[in-house]
Design a protein around this motif. Structure first.
Motif, PDB file in Angstrom:
ATOM      1  N   CYS A  16      11.601 -75.045  31.008  1.00  0.00           N
ATOM      2  CA  CYS A  16      11.028 -74.290  30.035  1.00  0.00           C
ATOM      3  C   CYS A  16      10.339 -73.163  30.350  1.00  0.00           C
ATOM      4  N   TRP A  40       7.084 -76.897  23.627  1.00  0.00           N
ATOM      5  CA  TRP A  40       8.424 -76.780  23.435  1.00  0.00           C
ATOM      6  C   TRP A  40       9.211 -77.558  24.685  1.00  0.00           C
ATOM      7  N   ASN A  41       8.525 -77.700  25.717  1.00  0.00           N
ATOM      8  CA  ASN A  41       8.845 -78.525  27.024  1.00  0.00           C
ATOM      9  C   ASN A  41       8.896 -79.778  26.691  1.00  0.00           C
TER      10      ASN A  41
END
Length: 237
Positions: A204, A196-197
């Protein structure tokens, strides 16, 4: 008097807006707005989406209609994480409202799923049933209930279909909005969730919980406290 921070919530595959009732009562400084998908819950008479473009256009419009002009955040659970990033893209591109102050994501890795690509209809139904049951999304007393599946299988099938059509490799998003990711190692391992980062590049943050896919059912108070802490920091600025 300043409006409460708004938290727009996006639910899981086959789910309804009521999934977020458990955390709402713990978020006294937040206006929780769960957005309902077409064909689900109180929108059950509406046709299902054919893809995430249709879903995101619809929910973007719902968000705009409910936005009060102050601080706000987005929270997506499982399938709802894809809904969040697609709605966020529209917020960024269309510039009709300010950017959200926080993004909360749970129980879904940013990973393209293609397992049902060549399934027959019966294979698709078997997959959806097995997957939903394994996630803990069906009460044990309803697992063999034909009436239950007759009503809910089309909903699960429609949602799984658009999830498996979605390609994360096509997601053009690099946001500086701080993101908080909730996950269970048993369900969505950190080795996958950490990506997700790639999309939330400034900050994040990850929080691990015990349990299965629906870990929020057991940890809703802890999750609400983390959300309150982050949103409280916004309101103190």
């Amino acid at each position: 008097m300043q409006n409460k921070t708004q938290l727009f919530c996006f639910t899981y595959a086959g789910g309804t807006a009521s999934f977020f009732d458990s955390i709402e009562k713990y978020l006294d400084n937040v206006e929780v707005i769960p957005l309902e998908y077409a064909g689900h819950g109180n929108r059950f008479k509406e046709p299902f989406y054919k893809n995430f473009n249709e879903l995101a256009d619809d929910l973007y419009n719902n968000l705009i209609n409910n936005y009060k002009g102050g601080t706000y955040a987005l929270f997506g659970y499982s399938m709802g994480t894809i809904s969040v990033v697609e709605v966020l893209k529209r917020i960024i591109d269309r510039e009709n409202i300010k950017l959200p102050d926080f993004i909360f994501l749970a129980a879904h890795e940013p990973y393209t799923k293609t397992v049902i690509k060549n399934f027959s209809e019966s294979e698709m139904d078997d997959f959806v049933k097995e997957r939903t049951i394994s996630f803990g999304g069906v009460p044990e007393k309803l697992i063999n209930n034909k009436s239950f599946w007759r009503m809910y299988l089309p909903i699960y099938r429609a949602d799984y279909y658009i999830i498996h059509k979605y390609n994360f490799e096509d997601l053009k998003l690099k946001s500086l909005i701080p993101a908080v990711v909730f996950y269970s190692e048993n369900d969505t391992p950190f080795d996958k969730m950490k990506y997700w980062n790639k999309y939330f590049t400034e900050k994040c943050e990850y929080h691990e919980f015990d349990g299965t896919h629906f870990f929020m059912k057991e940890h809703y108070c802890d999750i609400a406290n983390i959300i309150k802490e982050k949103i409280g920091a916004i309101n103190d600025v």
